[in-house]
Scaffold this motif. Structure first.
Motif, short mmCIF file in Angstrom:
data_model
loop_
_atom_site.label_atom_id
_atom_site.label_comp_id
_atom_site.label_asym_id
_atom_site.label_seq_id
_atom_site.Cartn_x
_atom_site.Cartn_y
_atom_site.Cartn_z
N LYS A 33 0.75 -1.22 -0.02
CA LYS A 33 -0.12 -0.09 -0.03
C LYS A 33 1.01 1.40 -0.06
CE LYS A 33 -4.20 -1.64 2.44
NZ LYS A 33 -5.40 -1.43 3.15
N ARG A 34 0.45 2.24 -0.63
CA ARG A 34 1.28 3.52 -0.89
C ARG A 34 1.51 4.09 0.50
NH1 ARG A 34 -1.68 7.39 -4.53
NH2 ARG A 34 -2.89 5.83 -4.03
N GLU A 35 0.63 4.04 1.55
CA GLU A 35 1.03 4.54 2.89
C GLU A 35 1.82 3.67 3.73
OE1 GLU A 35 -2.08 3.73 1.85
OE2 GLU A 35 -3.08 5.30 1.12
N CYS A 36 2.16 2.35 3.51
CA CYS A 36 2.78 1.35 4.13
C CYS A 36 4.40 1.37 3.92
CB CYS A 36 2.28 0.11 4.34
SG CYS A 36 0.44 0.33 4.71
N ALA A 37 5.07 1.01 4.66
CA ALA A 37 6.35 1.38 4.54
C ALA A 37 6.98 -0.16 3.99
CB ALA A 37 7.32 1.24 6.09
N TYR A 38 6.29 -1.28 3.96
CA TYR A 38 6.82 -2.34 3.43
C TYR A 38 5.91 -3.04 2.45
CZ TYR A 38 10.16 -2.41 7.32
OH TYR A 38 11.31 -2.17 8.34
N CYS A 39 6.54 -4.06 1.37
CA CYS A 39 5.80 -4.85 0.68
C CYS A 39 5.77 -6.15 1.31
CB CYS A 39 6.70 -5.00 -0.67
SG CYS A 39 5.83 -6.06 -1.77
N LEU A 40 4.40 -7.07 1.31
CA LEU A 40 4.33 -8.17 1.94
C LEU A 40 4.49 -9.00 0.80
CD1 LEU A 40 3.95 -9.30 4.52
CD2 LEU A 40 1.33 -9.19 4.28
N ALA A 41 5.10 -10.32 1.00
CA ALA A 41 4.95 -11.25 0.00
C ALA A 41 4.49 -12.49 0.69
CB ALA A 41 6.46 -11.83 -0.23
N ILE A 42 3.15 -12.96 0.05
CA ILE A 42 2.54 -13.79 0.84
C ILE A 42 2.39 -15.21 0.09
CG2 ILE A 42 0.22 -14.45 1.25
CD1 ILE A 42 -0.40 -11.32 1.48
N ASN A 43 2.68 -16.19 0.64
CA ASN A 43 2.52 -17.74 0.20
C ASN A 43 1.43 -18.01 0.00
OD1 ASN A 43 5.54 -17.44 -0.78
ND2 ASN A 43 5.99 -18.30 1.36
N THR A 44 0.73 -18.44 -1.03
CA THR A 44 -0.55 -19.12 -0.96
C THR A 44 -0.74 -20.23 -2.08
OG1 THR A 44 -3.00 -18.53 -1.06
CG2 THR A 44 -1.42 -17.28 -2.55
N THR A 45 -2.11 -20.63 -2.58
CA THR A 45 -2.12 -21.61 -3.48
C THR A 45 -3.10 -20.97 -4.36
OG1 THR A 45 -3.69 -22.82 -2.08
CG2 THR A 45 -1.37 -23.60 -2.26
N ILE A 46 -2.95 -21.28 -5.55
CA ILE A 46 -3.80 -20.85 -6.59
C ILE A 46 -4.20 -22.17 -7.50
CG2 ILE A 46 -3.04 -18.40 -6.98
CD1 ILE A 46 -1.57 -19.43 -9.57
N CYS A 47 -4.99 -22.09 -8.29
CA CYS A 47 -5.29 -23.10 -9.38
C CYS A 47 -4.55 -22.91 -10.59
CB CYS A 47 -6.98 -23.26 -9.59
SG CYS A 47 -7.85 -23.68 -8.18
N ALA A 48 -4.04 -23.92 -11.02
CA ALA A 48 -3.27 -23.90 -12.22
C ALA A 48 -2.82 -25.13 -12.80
CB ALA A 48 -1.59 -23.52 -11.80
N GLY A 49 -2.96 -25.16 -13.99
CA GLY A 49 -2.67 -26.59 -14.77
C GLY A 49 -3.56 -26.83 -16.17
N PHE A 50 -3.28 -27.75 -16.50
CA PHE A 50 -3.92 -28.09 -17.91
C PHE A 50 -5.32 -28.86 -17.97
CE2 PHE A 50 -4.38 -31.40 -21.24
CZ PHE A 50 -4.22 -30.40 -22.49
N CYS A 51 -6.11 -28.09 -18.56
CA CYS A 51 -7.53 -28.68 -18.85
C CYS A 51 -7.79 -29.06 -20.27
CB CYS A 51 -8.56 -27.74 -18.12
SG CYS A 51 -8.52 -27.36 -16.39
N MET A 52 -8.23 -30.08 -20.53
CA MET A 52 -8.87 -30.56 -21.81
C MET A 52 -9.89 -29.38 -22.57
SD MET A 52 -6.81 -33.01 -23.05
CE MET A 52 -7.91 -33.56 -24.29
#
Length: 134
Positions: A33-52
């Motif tokens: 955020k513009r007002e905050c001093a740091y950038c936060l790196a968040i580890n999460t899971t997303i959906c990814a992969g191959f679909c026919m």
């Protein structure tokens, strides 16, 4: 149509769904955020992969419902909230993000998914980085 063609078509449609490789995948989101001093790196899971998906070249032979462009999308998800460090008291320091619990091949829902492949990488920090592993 010959019986061989019909059987081949049915086999392709049935096998296509079982050959999909769509699953939760680890991903890092960078939030600042513009007002905050740091950038936060968040580890999460997303959906990814191959679909026919089904080629529309045969659109005259098939029903419209059989001509779908499937994407790897959320079947089940939950939201978590992270605290962005270094924010002044007048700023809300919270960021909520999705976590993929399970995925499926299906139509892309633009209410909660980006349905277009990202061409420009915009997931980076411009401020000092803090890591959040949940």
């Amino acid at each position: 149509m010959s019986p061989f063609f019909v059987m081949s078509l049915l086999f392709g449609l049935i096998f296509g769904q079982t050959a999909s490789l769509c699953a939760p995948s680890e991903y890092t989101i960078h939030v600042e955020k513009r007002e905050c001093a740091y950038c936060l790196a968040i580890n999460t899971t997303i959906c990814a992969g191959f679909c026919m998906t089904r080629d529309s070249n045969g659109k005259k032979l098939l029903l419209k419902s059989a001509l779908s462009q499937n994407v790897c999308t959320y079947k089940e998800m939950l939201y978590r909230t992270a605290l962005i460090p270094g924010c002044p008291h007048h700023t809300l320091p919270y960021y909520s993000y999705p976590v993929a619990v399970s995925c499926k091949c299906g139509k892309c829902n633009t209410d909660y998914s980006d349905c277009v492949r990202e061409r420009v990488r915009t997931n980076y920090c411009t401020k000092p980085q803090k890591l959040c592993s949940l």
